[in-house]
Design an enzyme around this catalytic site. Structure first.
Site, mmCIF file in Angstrom:
data_model
loop_
_atom_site.group_PDB
_atom_site.id
_atom_site.type_symbol
_atom_site.label_atom_id
_atom_site.label_comp_id
_atom_site.label_asym_id
_atom_site.label_seq_id
_atom_site.Cartn_x
_atom_site.Cartn_y
_atom_site.Cartn_z
ATOM 1 C CB CYS A 129 0.306 1.712 4.092
ATOM 2 S SG CYS A 129 -1.676 1.356 3.894
ATOM 3 C CB CYS B 291 -0.913 0.280 1.187
ATOM 4 S SG CYS B 291 -1.692 1.420 1.684
#
Length: 128
Positions: A54, A51
């Site tokens: 993230c 991600c």
């Protein structure tokens, strides 16, 4: 007598602060509930290695863990490896920050956000 009580309270707070790690703690399905219950103010970063957003907020979470040591403890939960907890808290998008106070989920922040935004949310919730 009052001065002595204040000194003892200050000493207790300082000792308690030393028990807070300076960086986010890796959390898993097995220790999630115990971790959230152990501390008064907890923020769990739900993330995955693939991600991009993230990975963008990871340094922010690291900074906040250092700066808020003694007030808020941060954990990291890899949702790919810990699907039971991700399902329990209905993590549909990542990054998601789960915010707990005294063991209870009180808020969640979904998506990457700047450090100032996270701090403002924590202030609004009375955590800092």
């Amino acid at each position: 007598m009052l001065r002595r009580k204040k000194l003892e309270e200050l000493k207790r707070r300082l000792l308690h602060k030393e028990q807070f790690p300076e960086k986010p703690v890796e959390i898993n399905d097995g220790n999630f509930d115990a971790f959230v219950s152990k501390y008064r103010n907890v923020v769990i970063d739900c993330w995955a290695p693939w991600c991009g957003p993230c990975l963008m907020i990871a340094p922010v979470i690291e900074e906040l863990a250092r700066e808020l040591k003694g007030k808020v403890i941060f954990g990291k939960l890899n949702v790919d490896e810990n699907q039971r907890t991700a399902l329990k808290y209905r993590i549909m998008s990542i990054p998601t920050l789960l915010i707990f106070k005294e063991g209870k989920l009180i808020d969640r922040l979904v998506g990457a956000m700047p450090k100032e935004g996270i701090l403002q949310n924590l202030k609004n919730l009375g955590m800092i």
